[in-house]
Structures are given as structure tokens and as C-alpha cells.
Motif scaffolding. Structure first.
Motif, PDB file in Angstrom:
ATOM      1  N   PRO A 190      -1.751   8.553  -7.304  1.00 20.40           N
ATOM      2  CA  PRO A 190      -2.646   8.351  -6.163  1.00 20.40           C
ATOM      3  C   PRO A 190      -1.937   7.614  -5.031  1.00 20.40           C
ATOM      4  O   PRO A 190      -1.027   6.821  -5.264  1.00 20.40           O
ATOM      5  CB  PRO A 190      -3.756   7.472  -6.732  1.00 20.40           C
ATOM      6  CG  PRO A 190      -3.679   7.626  -8.207  1.00 20.40           C
ATOM      7  CD  PRO A 190      -2.238   7.884  -8.513  1.00 20.40           C
ATOM      8  N   ALA A 191      -2.367   7.897  -3.810  1.00 19.68           N
ATOM      9  CA  ALA A 191      -1.864   7.161  -2.653  1.00 19.68           C
ATOM     10  C   ALA A 191      -3.060   6.571  -1.924  1.00 19.68           C
ATOM     11  O   ALA A 191      -4.164   7.122  -1.961  1.00 19.68           O
ATOM     12  CB  ALA A 191      -1.079   8.088  -1.732  1.00 19.68           C
ATOM     13  N   ASP A 192      -2.833   5.449  -1.274  1.00 16.93           N
ATOM     14  CA  ASP A 192      -3.925   4.775  -0.573  1.00 16.93           C
ATOM     15  C   ASP A 192      -4.180   5.380   0.795  1.00 16.93           C
ATOM     16  O   ASP A 192      -5.316   5.526   1.225  1.00 16.93           O
ATOM     17  CB  ASP A 192      -3.588   3.300  -0.395  1.00 16.93           C
ATOM     18  CG  ASP A 192      -3.334   2.602  -1.724  1.00 16.93           C
ATOM     19  OD1 ASP A 192      -4.264   2.617  -2.568  1.00 16.93           O
ATOM     20  OD2 ASP A 192      -2.223   2.080  -1.944  1.00 16.93           O
ATOM     21  N   ILE A 193      -3.085   5.666   1.486  1.00 17.10           N
ATOM     22  CA  ILE A 193      -3.160   6.017   2.900  1.00 17.10           C
ATOM     23  C   ILE A 193      -2.344   7.268   3.161  1.00 17.10           C
ATOM     24  O   ILE A 193      -1.297   7.454   2.549  1.00 17.10           O
ATOM     25  CB  ILE A 193      -2.588   4.857   3.753  1.00 17.10           C
ATOM     26  CG1 ILE A 193      -3.342   3.550   3.467  1.00 17.10           C
ATOM     27  CG2 ILE A 193      -2.626   5.192   5.245  1.00 17.10           C
ATOM     28  CD1 ILE A 193      -2.700   2.310   4.078  1.00 17.10           C
ATOM     29  N   GLY A 225      -8.104  11.859  -3.155  1.00 20.30           N
ATOM     30  CA  GLY A 225      -8.389  10.445  -3.394  1.00 20.30           C
ATOM     31  C   GLY A 225      -7.858   9.487  -2.339  1.00 20.30           C
ATOM     32  O   GLY A 225      -7.994   8.273  -2.477  1.00 20.30           O
ATOM     33  N   ARG A 242      -3.288  13.447  -7.626  1.00 20.82           N
ATOM     34  CA  ARG A 242      -3.993  13.160  -8.869  1.00 20.82           C
ATOM     35  C   ARG A 242      -3.052  12.484  -9.868  1.00 20.82           C
ATOM     36  O   ARG A 242      -3.456  11.592 -10.610  1.00 20.82           O
ATOM     37  CB  ARG A 242      -4.571  14.445  -9.474  1.00 20.82           C
ATOM     38  CG  ARG A 242      -6.049  14.609  -9.162  1.00 20.82           C
ATOM     39  CD  ARG A 242      -6.644  15.808  -9.892  1.00 20.82           C
ATOM     40  NE  ARG A 242      -6.523  17.017  -9.093  1.00 20.82           N
ATOM     41  CZ  ARG A 242      -7.377  17.345  -8.134  1.00 20.82           C
ATOM     42  NH1 ARG A 242      -8.410  16.585  -7.860  1.00 20.82           N
ATOM     43  NH2 ARG A 242      -7.214  18.465  -7.450  1.00 20.82           N
ATOM     44  N   TRP A 288       0.848  -1.186   0.000  1.00 25.44           N
ATOM     45  CA  TRP A 288       0.000   0.000   0.000  1.00 25.44           C
ATOM     46  C   TRP A 288       0.887   1.240   0.000  1.00 25.44           C
ATOM     47  O   TRP A 288       1.922   1.262   0.657  1.00 25.44           O
ATOM     48  CB  TRP A 288      -0.896   0.008   1.241  1.00 25.44           C
ATOM     49  CG  TRP A 288      -1.845  -1.153   1.288  1.00 25.44           C
ATOM     50  CD1 TRP A 288      -1.604  -2.372   1.843  1.00 25.44           C
ATOM     51  CD2 TRP A 288      -3.168  -1.212   0.747  1.00 25.44           C
ATOM     52  NE1 TRP A 288      -2.698  -3.198   1.691  1.00 25.44           N
ATOM     53  CE2 TRP A 288      -3.669  -2.508   1.020  1.00 25.44           C
ATOM     54  CE3 TRP A 288      -3.979  -0.308   0.056  1.00 25.44           C
ATOM     55  CZ2 TRP A 288      -4.943  -2.918   0.628  1.00 25.44           C
ATOM     56  CZ3 TRP A 288      -5.255  -0.720  -0.329  1.00 25.44           C
ATOM     57  CH2 TRP A 288      -5.727  -2.003  -0.053  1.00 25.44           C
ATOM     58  N   ARG A 299      -7.903   7.259   0.784  1.00 26.81           N
ATOM     59  CA  ARG A 299      -9.072   6.578   1.349  1.00 26.81           C
ATOM     60  C   ARG A 299      -8.885   6.130   2.785  1.00 26.81           C
ATOM     61  O   ARG A 299      -9.775   5.525   3.374  1.00 26.81           O
ATOM     62  CB  ARG A 299      -9.446   5.404   0.453  1.00 26.81           C
ATOM     63  CG  ARG A 299     -10.080   5.880  -0.860  1.00 26.81           C
ATOM     64  CD  ARG A 299      -9.955   4.830  -1.933  1.00 26.81           C
ATOM     65  NE  ARG A 299     -10.462   3.563  -1.492  1.00 26.81           N
ATOM     66  CZ  ARG A 299      -9.844   2.381  -1.632  1.00 26.81           C
ATOM     67  NH1 ARG A 299      -8.672   2.317  -2.221  1.00 26.81           N
ATOM     68  NH2 ARG A 299     -10.386   1.283  -1.195  1.00 26.81           N
ATOM     69  N   ALA A 300      -7.716   6.424   3.353  1.00 30.54           N
ATOM     70  CA  ALA A 300      -7.490   6.089   4.757  1.00 30.54           C
ATOM     71  C   ALA A 300      -6.526   7.100   5.358  1.00 30.54           C
ATOM     72  O   ALA A 300      -5.522   7.454   4.732  1.00 30.54           O
ATOM     73  CB  ALA A 300      -6.930   4.685   4.884  1.00 30.54           C
ATOM     74  N   VAL A 353      -8.474  13.817   1.231  1.00 30.28           N
ATOM     75  CA  VAL A 353      -9.677  13.117   0.764  1.00 30.28           C
ATOM     76  C   VAL A 353     -10.002  13.560  -0.658  1.00 30.28           C
ATOM     77  O   VAL A 353     -10.302  12.741  -1.530  1.00 30.28           O
ATOM     78  CB  VAL A 353     -10.866  13.395   1.706  1.00 30.28           C
ATOM     79  CG1 VAL A 353     -12.163  12.877   1.104  1.00 30.28           C
ATOM     80  CG2 VAL A 353     -10.624  12.756   3.078  1.00 30.28           C
ATOM     81  N   HIS A 354      -9.906  14.845  -0.861  1.00 26.01           N
ATOM     82  CA  HIS A 354     -10.164  15.387  -2.192  1.00 26.01           C
ATOM     83  C   HIS A 354      -9.179  14.806  -3.212  1.00 26.01           C
ATOM     84  O   HIS A 354      -9.525  14.570  -4.363  1.00 26.01           O
ATOM     85  CB  HIS A 354     -10.053  16.918  -2.141  1.00 26.01           C
ATOM     86  CG  HIS A 354     -10.603  17.576  -3.354  1.00 26.01           C
ATOM     87  ND1 HIS A 354     -10.001  18.653  -3.947  1.00 26.01           N
ATOM     88  CD2 HIS A 354     -11.697  17.299  -4.091  1.00 26.01           C
ATOM     89  CE1 HIS A 354     -10.697  19.009  -5.007  1.00 26.01           C
ATOM     90  NE2 HIS A 354     -11.747  18.207  -5.113  1.00 26.01           N
TER      91      HIS A 354
END
Lengths: 230, 230
Positions: B144-147, B168, B141, B83, B170-171, B165-166
Motif C-alpha cells: 500500500p501507498a499513502d499518497i 487504497g 494491494r 509517508w 488516501r491522498a 483510490v481503489h
DNA sequence: AAGTGTGAACAAGTTCACAGCC
DNA sequence: GGCTGTGAACTTGTTCACACTT
């Protein structure tokens, strides 16, 4: 009030206290459980029930006096006294902990730092000279400490915890990524960010399809749509 | 298995996984819920029940295959993938986080670091060059990064969370000592050591009389003078 | 009218206990 | 014999709803 208070309630008190201290600082006179609940993302009933374990602090039809309730919680949590803290393990993390002003601000005095590394012993971190962790127990007998923060490698975390307990420390905040065991009567909390990441990936894996990456308008506070608190 | 899995169960899975990974590494072939429970200080029934939400991994009369169960949990938790993680706020804490090898070890790739301070931007921390947090959304953008790990001052934590959050993410693992709010579907955990200290002082205050200290009467003042009112 | 404090109802989470299988 | 998997029993924690107070 004489009845057994659930541990979850105790754990929420500091959260209430933090909010109330802020409101108090902002000069707010009165607040309702409704409003506290909205601010914290919990139900008003829970706040009232939690507080009711400790007394009747509110006024019907009005709410809670912010300065009064702040002070009550301060006393309940034992924050009307300063507490002495030692930090063991002055690596990068221990250094960050020792330098964090939030502890002193909240009444926690960092009175000593310990490390086993000769290169670190004797150096000054956040105005405190690092001592040899070999002296831990002797030092604690000389000058007891209430709380210890452990930021040593996993391999020696248990040994350090044992020595802290033996030295009379009654609460340990363990940052080492391993469980340590302490006798009943000694308070213990673990902080392990990896466990948090791993529970988050469980959910990420399951929401991978829901495309949150699209450039949506920026979401603003909607308490009803809020993610769960930690 | 198809039914709703309690969040507390998810939160325990990483703890089980950590132990199993260790046992697996030690070459252990089989383990019972009994033994896992003893090691972790929980009841065997809880472990069996928790695991049963995800499948039937044990063998009656035998126990669980350590390598099998380790692998199952790895997949369940999504740890069979790496991740990507960004760290925002490269102060002392952010630096300690970025340098902590435990994240990479567990499959979390720290792909970018961000700070707003011109003196920090462009410097290298743990082999990664710190970027201007002004570029956060653009960068995300692009890649992307997950966390995201947030280690910025409280005052800007919410703003940073919104931008993450904007972008992308998600954690979010938030180290700022303030609650942030994120839309549903974004995972959020808070790490605030002060809240832990404050719940421990609640208990310390109430056990002050029970002398857990070593039997030396050395403390500076008469102990009776230190006894707190009830 | 507004909002607390709290017993009662409800929900969530844990442990028991045992049938079933190895 | 030993240990899992799991409904059922139990325990713990949360929310409801309303009598009561200001």
C-alpha cells in the motif's frame, strides 16, 4: 460592476473559463449556472454572483450562451492577448516547465530561458537557447517580458525575483520552495507541492483508522461526496 | 481545542512549520508571534489564533520556544512519520517530480513510479525502476501507498485517480490540468500553473498603464498604441 | 416554466483588544 | 514590560430566496 472585486472571485474565473472553453469546443450552445456548478462542485449561486461582478451575461429562463460567456471571460482575464514569459532556472523542473505545451496553448509565449550554469547556457531547450542569467536585466530592458517563472534554488530565489522586478517583469510564478517578497503592484504566486503534501498528511494522520484500503467497489462520481477543490 | 478546525488553518500550518524548522536549524531559541508574522507577512493575531486551535504552546511575556513549537507542528502535521508516495506518469514533469530531493527531505518516500509507455517502463529514474501502470492496483494491494502524485495526461487523469483510490491511496496530488473527483475521505489537491498565470493576467491587464518598467523607452512599438481599451 | 441577477441573511475567517501570566 | 490566548467585534465571502425576464 464598479465595486471592488474580491480576489477569490478572480481566482475562480480561470476555472470557469477552462470549463466553458471545453463546452464551447464541444459545440455546446447554452449552459445554466446549475450545470456549471454541478460540473465544478460549487453552488450555482456562487457562479452567478461571481459573474455578476463583471456584467449581465445570462438570459433569464435560458442560461448563458457558451460562446459568448467564454469570450467574455477570455477578455476579462486578458487572454485575448498573448503574454511573454521568461523561465529562470533550467534544471529538471525548469526544463519540464519550458517544455510543457500547455503554456503556449493558452497564450503564454516562452520567449527566453535563463540559467547560471555554464554547462546549461547555450544549450537548446524546447527550441529556445538558454541564456546566461547574468544578462537577465539587460535582456529585459531590451525586450521586456510580462511574466517570469522562477525555478531556481531557494537560496537565490529572492535575488532573482528582485532582478526580474527591476527588469520590469510584473508577474512572477515562483516554484522555489521559499517565500519571496515583491513590491506592491507585482503579481506573485507560489507553487510548492510539499506544502500540499504536508496539509494532506495532517488529514491522513487523523483518518488512519477508517479503512479505505478494503477492496470496495470502485467509486464513481458523486458530486455531493466530493473532496474539496484545491 | 476540541472544536472544529478550519481548513484554512491547516493549510497555513505547513508554512509556519517551514519557517520554524529554519529558525530551529539556525539555533534560534525563542520567537514571538510578532516576529513570525513579520517574516511571513501575516498578522501576529492570526498566528496566535491558529496555534491556539491545537494547544497553548507559548509563554506570556516571552514567546514560543522554537524547538518545542517546531516539534509540536511536526507531530500535528503527521511529519513525525515517513509517508510512502507513488508517482504516476513519468514524462518530463513526472521525472522532475521523482527527482526532486525536497520530497525525501521532508519525509516523503517515493516508493514506486508508474507509466504506461513501454519505452519508459523498466527504465530507472532517480534510482527507482518505472513499472507498468497496468499493475497499479495489484501493486498497491501488495504494498500500500499513502499518497499518489498524478502527472499523466488530462484524458486519463480521472481513470488513474479512480484506480489509485481503489488501490487504497488516501491522498492525491494532481498535476494534470483537469479537475478529478474522488470520494469523500480521500484528500485531493490540484496544481495547475496555468490557472495561476490566468489570474495574474487579469491583474496585468488592469495595471498596464502604471509604468513599473525601467525608465527606458526601448519597446518595439509606440507605448500608446499598446494601451488596451478599458 | 426556467433560470438569471441581486439585496439580504448567514457563515466563515480575521483582527482587535485586553485579561492574565511570565 | 512584554507577549500569549481568546472572546467579541468586525470584515469578508457564501448562500438564500425571490422579483424579474425570456
Amino acid at each position: 460592476m464598479p465595486l471592488e472585486i474580491p480576489e477569490v472571485v478572480i481566482d475562480r474565473l480561470p476555472v470557469y473559463y477552462r470549463l466553458l472553453a471545453r463546452l464551447s469546443y464541444e459545440g455546446r450552445a447554452v449552459v445554466s449556472s446549475q450545470e456549471l456548478g454541478e460540473e465544478l462542485g460549487v453552488t450555482p449561486a456562487q457562479i452567478r454572483k461571481d459573474l455578476s461582478y463583471f456584467g449581465r451575461f445570462g438570459k433569464q429562463g435560458r442560461g448563458y450562451s457558451v460562446p459568448r460567456l467564454t469570450e467574455e471571460l477570455r477578455v476579462i482575464l486578458g487572454l485575448d492577448t498573448r503574454w511573454s514569459v521568461v523561465v529562470v532556472g533550467i534544471g529538471r523542473l525548469g526544463r519540464a516547465i519550458a517544455s510543457y505545451p500547455g503554456f503556449e496553448d493558452q497564450g503564454f509565449d516562452i520567449v527566453a530561458l535563463y540559467d547560471a550554469d555554464r554547462k546549461v547556457i547555450g544549450t537548446e531547450v524546447a527550441g529556445v537557447v538558454v541564456r546566461d542569467s547574468g544578462h537577465l536585466e539587460d535582456d529585459l530592458r531590451q525586450r521586456p517580458a510580462d511574466i517570469a517563472v522562477v525555478a531556481v534554488p531557494s537560496t537565490i530565489a529572492q535575488e532573482i525575483a528582485d532582478r526580474l522586478v527591476h527588469g520590469g517583469v510584473r508577474a512572477i510564478l515562483n516554484y522555489a520552495p521559499t517565500r519571496v517578497v515583491v513590491p506592491a503592484g507585482v503579481e506573485l504566486r507560489h507553487i510548492n507541492p510539499v506544502l500540499f503534501l504536508q496539509s494532506m498528511t495532517y488529514h491522513l494522520k487523523r483518518t488512519a483508522n477508517r479503512n479505505l484500503r478494503a477492496p470496495e467497489p470502485l467509486p464513481r462520481r458523486d458530486p455531493s461526496a466530493e473532496a474539496r477543490p484545491a
